[in-house]
Design a protein around this motif. Structure first.
Motif, PDB file in Angstrom:
ATOM      1  N   SER A 169      30.682 -26.561   2.057  1.00  5.99           N
ATOM      2  CA  SER A 169      30.779 -27.181   3.375  1.00  5.99           C
ATOM      3  C   SER A 169      32.056 -26.734   4.070  1.00  5.99           C
ATOM      4  O   SER A 169      33.077 -26.489   3.415  1.00  5.99           O
ATOM      5  CB  SER A 169      30.789 -28.708   3.243  1.00  5.99           C
ATOM      6  OG  SER A 169      29.536 -29.197   2.804  1.00  5.99           O
ATOM      7  N   PRO A 178      21.215 -29.528   1.414  1.00  4.99           N
ATOM      8  CA  PRO A 178      20.914 -30.274   0.190  1.00  4.99           C
ATOM      9  C   PRO A 178      20.569 -29.320  -0.957  1.00  4.99           C
ATOM     10  O   PRO A 178      20.062 -28.218  -0.715  1.00  4.99           O
ATOM     11  CB  PRO A 178      19.699 -31.133   0.580  1.00  4.99           C
ATOM     12  CG  PRO A 178      19.111 -30.450   1.758  1.00  4.99           C
ATOM     13  CD  PRO A 178      20.245 -29.809   2.484  1.00  4.99           C
ATOM     14  N   GLN A 210      18.669 -26.677   7.396  1.00  3.95           N
ATOM     15  CA  GLN A 210      19.110 -27.934   6.810  1.00  3.95           C
ATOM     16  C   GLN A 210      20.609 -28.162   7.041  1.00  3.95           C
ATOM     17  O   GLN A 210      21.031 -29.294   7.305  1.00  3.95           O
ATOM     18  CB  GLN A 210      18.803 -27.942   5.311  1.00  3.95           C
ATOM     19  CG  GLN A 210      17.323 -28.007   4.978  1.00  3.95           C
ATOM     20  CD  GLN A 210      16.688 -29.310   5.407  1.00  3.95           C
ATOM     21  OE1 GLN A 210      17.218 -30.388   5.135  1.00  3.95           O
ATOM     22  NE2 GLN A 210      15.554 -29.231   6.091  1.00  3.95           N
ATOM     23  N   SER A 211      21.407 -27.106   6.913  1.00  3.34           N
ATOM     24  CA  SER A 211      22.840 -27.219   7.175  1.00  3.34           C
ATOM     25  C   SER A 211      23.096 -27.651   8.608  1.00  3.34           C
ATOM     26  O   SER A 211      23.917 -28.529   8.883  1.00  3.34           O
ATOM     27  CB  SER A 211      23.544 -25.873   6.925  1.00  3.34           C
ATOM     28  OG  SER A 211      23.630 -25.592   5.556  1.00  3.34           O
ATOM     29  N   ARG A 214      21.909 -31.322   9.044  1.00  6.35           N
ATOM     30  CA  ARG A 214      22.824 -32.250   8.363  1.00  6.35           C
ATOM     31  C   ARG A 214      24.126 -32.388   9.138  1.00  6.35           C
ATOM     32  O   ARG A 214      24.688 -33.476   9.246  1.00  6.35           O
ATOM     33  CB  ARG A 214      23.085 -31.764   6.934  1.00  6.35           C
ATOM     34  CG  ARG A 214      24.073 -32.609   6.183  1.00  6.35           C
ATOM     35  CD  ARG A 214      24.053 -32.310   4.696  1.00  6.35           C
ATOM     36  NE  ARG A 214      22.888 -32.900   4.051  1.00  6.35           N
ATOM     37  CZ  ARG A 214      22.726 -32.980   2.728  1.00  6.35           C
ATOM     38  NH1 ARG A 214      23.646 -32.497   1.914  1.00  6.35           N
ATOM     39  NH2 ARG A 214      21.650 -33.544   2.207  1.00  6.35           N
ATOM     40  N   GLN A 217      23.618 -34.574  12.172  1.00  6.42           N
ATOM     41  CA  GLN A 217      23.501 -35.985  11.835  1.00  6.42           C
ATOM     42  C   GLN A 217      24.814 -36.601  11.365  1.00  6.42           C
ATOM     43  O   GLN A 217      25.162 -37.714  11.754  1.00  6.42           O
ATOM     44  CB  GLN A 217      22.440 -36.166  10.753  1.00  6.42           C
ATOM     45  CG  GLN A 217      21.027 -35.861  11.194  1.00  6.42           C
ATOM     46  CD  GLN A 217      20.016 -36.044  10.081  1.00  6.42           C
ATOM     47  OE1 GLN A 217      20.363 -36.442   8.970  1.00  6.42           O
ATOM     48  NE2 GLN A 217      18.759 -35.752  10.372  1.00  6.42           N
ATOM     49  N   LYS A 218      25.548 -35.871  10.514  1.00  7.39           N
ATOM     50  CA  LYS A 218      26.717 -36.456   9.861  1.00  7.39           C
ATOM     51  C   LYS A 218      28.049 -36.111  10.529  1.00  7.39           C
ATOM     52  O   LYS A 218      28.961 -36.933  10.550  1.00  7.39           O
ATOM     53  CB  LYS A 218      26.767 -36.004   8.387  1.00  7.39           C
ATOM     54  CG  LYS A 218      25.613 -36.507   7.539  1.00  7.39           C
ATOM     55  CD  LYS A 218      25.708 -35.958   6.123  1.00  7.39           C
ATOM     56  CE  LYS A 218      24.598 -36.493   5.236  1.00  7.39           C
ATOM     57  NZ  LYS A 218      24.769 -37.931   4.915  1.00  7.39           N
TER      58      LYS A 218
END
Length: 227
Positions: A169, A178, A210-211, A214, A217-218
């Motif tokens: 990350s 994930p 997905q990265s 994510r 969202q985060k």
């Protein structure tokens, strides 16, 4: 690389460098971590390193002279790329800075304690100030361990798979996607079929998506530095 860490309680730092990846890096000779007890440069029978603040107020302040003595002794032996003071009001430590520091040869990490250091230390003796977050710890030792860990794992040869660090990350301002491992199904919870397909191009595209999702969202704040 050599990292010298100056602390009033260096024993707090013994455990992080005695296990796992950091221990192996030291054993391989890829990095040398040396802990220094500031009390060795203190005054009197008690090896004093702190005193009351001028003007009054609560708490104690780390004195400039023991710190200067310690830094002078270290700098007499080698040149240092950075002398970093760990403090809550320093520059926010990031993966980008970890990458930068991993290319250096010699670093000094000065751990703050009590109410901090005499301001003249910050004005004249250090090259950089670093914070691991907007909160206050009992001392800079845990922060120094965090910085050292983040930097050392980026040194070539430290990780068995060097590409692992490149997919962490924050390396590209995105959070990591994930990950899954065996078993393929557990309590009815299945691994995404794409990861079992063997189609590496499709898998990489899925991981990228997905990265991105994510991160949206985060940590949407990271995307302003991405596009």
């Amino acid at each position: 690389m050599r990292i010298d860490i100056i602390s009033v309680v260096p024993s707090l730092l013994e455990s992080p460098f005695s296990h796992s990846i950091l221990k192996r890096a030291i054993q391989k000779g890829l990095v040398e971590v040396v802990l220094h007890n500031l009390h060795d440069y203190g005054f009197g029978g008690y090896k004093q390193v702190d005193d009351y603040p001028f003007g009054g107020g609560a708490g104690m302040v780390m004195m400039i002279e023991p710190i200067d003595r310690c830094l002078s002794a270290l700098k007499a032996e080698r040149n240092y790329d950075e002398i970093i003071y760990l403090t809550p009001d320093g520059e926010r430590f990031t993966q980008k800075i970890a990458n930068e520091l991993s290319l250096k040869n010699n670093l000094i990490l000065l751990c703050g304690h009590y109410k901090g250091v005499d301001e003249r230390v910050r004005e004249h003796l250090i090259t950089r100030e670093m914070s691991i977050g907007d909160y206050v710890l009992s001392g800079g030792e845990l922060a120094a361990a965090v910085v050292a860990d983040a930097v050392i794992r980026l040194i070539p040869g430290v990780l068995s798979d060097e590409t692992s660090a490149l997919t962490d990350s924050f390396q590209d301002n995105l959070l990591a996607p994930p990950v899954y491992t065996r078993p393929e199904e557990y309590k009815g919870w299945k691994v995404p079929e794409i990861l079992l397909s063997g189609n590496h191009k499709a898998i990489e595209e899925w991981r990228w998506e997905q990265s991105l999702e994510r991160t949206r969202q985060k940590r949407p704040d990271l995307l302003k530095n991405f596009w």
